[in-house]
Structure formats: C-alpha cells, structure tokens
Design an enzyme around this catalytic site. Structure first.
Site, mmCIF file in Angstrom:
data_model
loop_
_atom_site.group_PDB
_atom_site.id
_atom_site.type_symbol
_atom_site.label_atom_id
_atom_site.label_comp_id
_atom_site.label_asym_id
_atom_site.label_seq_id
_atom_site.Cartn_x
_atom_site.Cartn_y
_atom_site.Cartn_z
ATOM 1 N N LYS A 15 0.564 1.571 -7.035
ATOM 2 C CA LYS A 15 -0.149 0.674 -7.951
ATOM 3 C C LYS A 15 -1.346 1.359 -8.611
ATOM 4 O O LYS A 15 -1.480 1.366 -9.841
ATOM 5 C CB LYS A 15 -0.642 -0.576 -7.203
ATOM 6 C CG LYS A 15 0.444 -1.411 -6.580
ATOM 7 C CD LYS A 15 -0.119 -2.644 -5.910
ATOM 8 C CE LYS A 15 -1.151 -2.314 -4.853
ATOM 9 N NZ LYS A 15 -0.604 -1.468 -3.754
ATOM 10 N N SER A 16 -2.231 1.912 -7.786
ATOM 11 C CA SER A 16 -3.453 2.521 -8.328
ATOM 12 C C SER A 16 -3.139 3.738 -9.182
ATOM 13 O O SER A 16 -3.747 3.937 -10.246
ATOM 14 C CB SER A 16 -4.398 2.904 -7.182
ATOM 15 O OG SER A 16 -4.845 1.756 -6.490
ATOM 16 N N SER B 257 -2.381 -8.067 -3.083
ATOM 17 C CA SER B 257 -2.193 -9.528 -3.264
ATOM 18 C C SER B 257 -0.859 -9.982 -2.673
ATOM 19 O O SER B 257 0.050 -10.365 -3.402
ATOM 20 C CB SER B 257 -2.297 -9.911 -4.737
ATOM 21 O OG SER B 257 -1.527 -9.089 -5.579
ATOM 22 N N SER C 60 0.853 -1.184 0.000
ATOM 23 C CA SER C 60 0.000 0.000 0.000
ATOM 24 C C SER C 60 0.891 1.235 0.000
ATOM 25 O O SER C 60 1.794 1.371 0.825
ATOM 26 C CB SER C 60 -0.883 0.001 1.260
ATOM 27 O OG SER C 60 -1.650 1.176 1.330
ATOM 28 N N GLY C 61 0.667 2.122 -0.949
ATOM 29 C CA GLY C 61 1.500 3.314 -1.063
ATOM 30 C C GLY C 61 2.628 3.179 -2.059
ATOM 31 O O GLY C 61 3.365 4.143 -2.303
#
Length: 648
Positions: free
Chosen positions: A464-465, A532, A460-461
């Site tokens: 990716k998004s 994941s 997270s961070g």
C-alpha cells in the site's frame, strides 16, 4: 410445590462423569431434606416393586422411562429446593458424552455447580471436560463432591489423592474450587450434616456448602438489555414485546434500538398478567412497550439505554464447544443465534483447539465433535451483543447447522472494535456551514482533474505505502494536485491523542476519512494508505464524501506478505510478541466490491502503477476533458477566437 421468584432463588447445576452418582446425590438430597413432592418417593417404590427391580435413589430424579431402562440421565431435570437460608433450583445435568448438549444448556443459566467424582473410579475424561465447560460458561463457584466414599472404605488417603489431582487440574484452567467434599449419596454421608464415618473431614456438608455460595449480582442492576421478540398491533398501538434479560426499564426512559441506532422514549409498559399497567419492569420479566413515536422495530433488535449501549459488530472471537456430528471447518457457513436474532455466519479462522484432558493447544483446520476451540466468526450484518465478561445474558450464542444446534459458546471482543456509528455525541453545537466562493467545477477546470479519494486498504506488506508514494510522485510530475495521508503524518498531529486500542483505531480511520474529504473538496486527489481491516470502519470513512470515495484493494495473501516481511513484524506476531496483528491474531475483512483491485502478488511496481494511473485517468482526468470538449462543441468559431484573445 409453588415456584419462587427470581430474587429468592439460586440456580445450581449438578454435573459429572456418567455413573458417578449425580442423580443419586440429588435424589438423596431432596429426600433427606423433605423437599420431594408429596407421594413421589412412594410412587417410585411402588413402580420398582411392580417391575421387580431394586430401588435406587437416582429414580427420584430420572423420571423418564427410557432413563430408568438405560440407567443414565438423558435430559436435564429441575426441582425446586429450599433450605433455611434460601431457595434453589437444582439442575441435574447428564454426564454421558452423547448428552453434553443438554449438560451445557443446563449449566448455562446456573450461578454455581456441584461436580461429582466417583471415589473408586477417580478423575475421568468427562470430569475434566465438565470442569473446563463450567469454566467456559463462566461458572466460578464449584463444589467438588467425591462420591461413593463407602465404596473405598471412607478412606481419607484416597480422598486426599483425588482432591489434590482435581484441584491441580482446575488450577491449571484458572479455577479454584470453593469446596471439595467427601460424600456417599447412597448412604447419606455429608449430604445435610456431618458423617460418623468420616470424622477426619471438618468441612461443610453439601447443603451447608450450597448455603455458603454467593448469589450472582442481580441482573436488574446491570445495563438494560431487552431483545425484541415480536411486534404486535392492537387498535392503534404497536406493542414491542420481549423478555428483559438485564437491567430495568421505566416509562419515559430514552431507549436505543440497536443495531439501527434509533432513539425513542417509552410511552407505556404493557403487561398481560396484571390488572393495572406497570410504570417499570426489570430483568426476568416478559413485557411489551409502546413508544412515543413509530419506528421500524423487528425481532432480533436489542433495546438499551443510550448511555449503556451494547457493542455492534460483524465479527467476534468465540470460546466454542462443538457438538455437531460433522466437524466445524474454516470458511464454512453456519447460522449464529444471539438472543432473538439470527445471522448467516462464516468461520473466518480457527485459532486453536484446546484439549480438555491436558489443556494443550493445537493449530487445526477443523474442530471435531466434543472439542473446545477458539474461533473467529464473521457474520452477515451487524449484531448487538456484549462480551461475556460484561453481560452473561447477551454474551452467549449457539451455532445451528441445518435444523440442529451443533455448538455454543461465549463471546470475547478483545481486539475487536465497537462498530457502532450514528449515535456519537455531537459536542459542537450551533455550527453552520460556510459557502465556498470557489465551486468544485471551477477547481476541476483549473486543475484539469476532479478531486477525490483513493483509499488504499490491504494487509501489512501488501504494498500500500509503496504504491501510494510512487503514485503520488507520478501524478505530481503530471501536474496533478495530489497528497498522501498515512499513519505517520496523521498520528504525529491530527491523531496524536489516539492509542492503538480497537476503539482508537476505528476513530483514527474516521478522522482520516474526514480529513481526506476536505482534501478532495479542495480539488486534490488524496491517497490514503491504511490497513483499515474492518468493513464498518471503511464504510464510516466513505460517508464523509461518498461520491468521491474510491476503495482500492491492494491484494496479497498472508503468505506473500510474510515473505516480504522486511521489518520482521509477521515473525514477531507468530511468536506472540505483537498482539492483535492483522492477518495473524486479528482479522482482515477483504472488501467485497471495491472500485479497484490491485493484486501485487506476482507483479512489479511499474505494472501496478500503470494500472492505477489508468484508473486515475479514466475517473479523475477524462471527465474534465470531456466536459471541456462538450463546452467547445457548443461554441461558434467567433466565440472560440474571442475567448482565445481574452486568454492571450
């Protein structure tokens, strides 16, 4: 004395600080109840006379010459013992800190414990450490014997002070002692009955307390766990041999072999100690079985019934007691033994080291000798195991370094998913694939690119998004059929029935993999953005469309991600407000061989997108153009003109 069957006996371990009188207590216990082997007492008395040394009750237990010379118990000793109520195996475990390995091995199979404290010396470091280890091993029935009361004048006041102190300590680790008993092993007070020296004590004696303990639930009533020890070939038969750790097995049973997930039936049960071959066997028995079909079976696999399978994992949290001369350190490789299986293992994280003295927790990069810690192990391959609170037989492990056992502990799978695949119940029956009227080649020719999956994984961070959405926009602007799947759009509908337990998270990834495969089959380039964290989950996603799956590791360190912590998630995780947060309190298994690594640590978004665009160009667009050029090269000039007129 003849041995008793498992159903008739109860195992109790005797522990305590060195010289607090464990062996004296046990020696006196067996003498007073007439449970010693014939001639044992006389033999020891004769030996003492020959050596010119005073007799000690502990000599009845300390049978080794070295132990008599040194005055300490080195190895665990077991003696069969019987009261009117039941049969026992009393395990006398060493108290000296140098022999804690033997103490743990003795306590590991016990159902209850007697912990001895010297009334004069009081509660010592080892007294606390042994109490914590009994808790670590899951032993909840504990009788505390305050020994040598004769040395303090049978003082009730002294007894009450020690009782309060040790009850308080045990309560702090979640243990309530069943009994606290004042005794004198040397004088025989409160060993088998009441003592005239302590009329103020109204509780049970040692023997009475033992009879009040409750035996553990029968292992034969728990789910089947049958680790394979070896495979033998006799005539045309292949006999799979081992010891049944829990549960029952019968001829005709449908069995699951983990971790290979092969399902077969029991053809016969072979026994080497009976004239007639049995049709069933239970926990504690060593047997062999033959199967209705030949499968590959080997040492280390675990046999169970299909509907009560063990967990499969390559990562687990351990409550560990470290015995090695060298400290346990993060990222170092060891060997883990689980039942009959062995795995290369790496210490992925040392979460905390626990002080057995005051139970304080400290962050550390290593675990020193005789320390207790919570660590996360990552093993090579999939292990079949159970959390300790589900099955004490398959929830234990030991750590080996070189040829020495250097640690051991119990398994905690809280926050980790069952990685079992391949035995999922298929509820949709009579389903037949429908042929597509449009081939993948036609879709690729029309779109100008092949379909495929770009599976973004990372902390997270890591970005990716951000990269997924920007890549989608760039590709769309070029006329590419592209779509992003992320947690927001799949959990609103497709996966709205899933929560955030480890099992639901794994199922979420599996479903996303299947959905992404459908998009790819339709000719889209589908981009998925999911942490994941587990290799096994990513492998499951890949199986939906293995030839179209591209694993993209969006790489950034935890430190980098914490600096980008716009939503404050890492801060909350550090404070313990978010449980099982990947990278902090839950593990992330970085891909070992992804198709592409995009390191976002010191790069801007445009640089990263350029790298991704180049990857898409080479793997999704160029192959189609090359095929088209190859096709044109095989056409004559008249063919090209004719095709051009038709197209016009």
């Amino acid at each position: 004395m003849a041995k008793n069957t498992a159903k008739e006996q109860m195992k109790i371990v005797i522990v305590g600080h060195v010289d607090h009188g464990k062996s004296t207590l046990v020696g006196r216990l067996f003498y007073d109840t007439g449970s010693l082997p014939e001639g044992k007492y006389e033999q020891i008395m004769e030996t003492c006379e020959k050596r010119g040394m005073p007799f000690e009750w502990s000599f009845l237990m300390d049978a080794l010459q070295a132990e008599r010379d040194q005055g300490i118990t080195i190895d665990t000793a077991q003696i069969w013992f019987k009261t009117k109520k039941r049969n026992y195996v009393i395990i006398d475990a060493p108290g000296h800190k140098e022999f804690l390995k033997n103490m743990i091995s003795g306590a590991a199979s016990s159902e209850a414990a007697v912990l001895v404290i010297d009334a004069k010396e009081g509660v010592m470091e080892q007294s606390r450490r042994h109490g914590y280890l009994l808790h670590l091993l899951g032993i909840k029935q504990i009788a505390v014997a305050v020994n040598k009361m004769d040395m303090v004048g049978y003082s009730e006041e002294r007894f009450r002070v020690l009782e309060k102190e040790y009850r308080s300590y045990l309560a702090s680790i979640g243990v309530t002692p069943t009994f606290v008993i004042p005794i004198s092993g040397r004088e025989g007070d409160h060993i088998i009955g009441a003592s005239k020296h302590m009329p103020w004590y109204k509780g049970p004696s040692i023997v009475e307390a033992l009879d009040k303990f409750t035996p553990a639930p029968g292992l034969e009533d728990q789910p089947l766990r049958f680790p394979v020890q070896d495979v033998y070939k006799f005539d045309e038969r292949r006999i799979i041999a081992g010891r049944i750790e829990s549960g029952r097995i019968k001829v005709g049973d449908e069995l699951l072999f983990s971790p290979r997930n092969r399902v077969v039936r029991v053809k016969s049960i072979e026994s080497w100690s009976t004239k007639k071959q049995p049709t069933e066997a239970a926990a504690g028995e060593s047997v062999g079985i033959t199967l209705d079909e030949q499968i590959f079976a080997e040492r280390g696999q675990v046999i169970s019934h299909v509907d009560h399978a063990p967990m499969l994992t390559n990562i687990f949290r351990a409550r560990l007691f470290w015995l090695g001369d060298n400290p346990l350190v993060a990222n170092k490789r060891y060997k883990i033994k689980l039942g009959t299986s062995e795995f290369p293992a790496e210490v992925q994280d040392i979460e905390k080291v626990v002080s057995t003295d005051d139970l304080s927790h400290v962050d550390a990069t290593k675990v020193e000798r005789l320390s207790v810690a919570e660590v996360v192990f990552h093993i090579k391959g999939l292990a079949a195991l159970d959390p300790f609170d589900k099955n004490t037989r398959t929830g234990r492990f030991v750590v080996v370094e070189g040829y020495d056992v250097v640690g051991g502990g119990i398994i905690d799978m809280k926050g980790f998913a069952d990685q079992c695949v391949g035995v999922r119940e298929i509820k949709s029956k009579n389903i037949y694939a429908v042929g597509q009227s449009i081939s993948p080649e036609q879709r690729a020719k029309y779109n100008g690119h092949v379909g495929g999956i770009l599976w973004f994984t990372g902390l997270s961070g890591a970005g990716k998004s951000t990269l997924a959405l920007e890549l989608e926009k760039r590709l769309f602007d070029r006329g590419i059929q592209v779509y992003v799947l992320d947690g927001d759009n799949v959990r609103r509908g497709l996966n709205s029935d899933l929560g955030f337990s480890p099992e639901d998270r794994s199922e979420n990834i599996r479903r996303v993999g299947e959905a992404a495969a459908l998009f790819a089959d339709a000719g889209f380039i589908v981009i998925t953005s999911f942490i994941s964290p587990y290799k096994a989950d990513r492998d499951i996603a890949r199986t939906a469309a293995p030839e179209k799956f591209n694993l993209i590791y969006v790489k950034a360190s935890v430190e980098t991600c914490e600096k980008r912590d716009v939503k404050g998630l890492y801060k909350k995780a550090r404070k313990g407000e978010i449980k099982e947060f990947t990278g902090i309190s839950a593990p992330y298994e970085a891909p070992e061989s992804p198709e592409l690594v995009v390191d976002t640590t010191d790069r801007d978004i445009d640089d990263c997108i350029d790298e991704l665009m180049e990857y898409v160009q080479q793997n999704f667009i160029d192959p189609v153009r090359q095929n088209q050029r190859a096709a044109r090269d095989h056409l004559g000039e008249d063919d090209v003109v004719r095709i051009g007129k038709v197209a016009g």
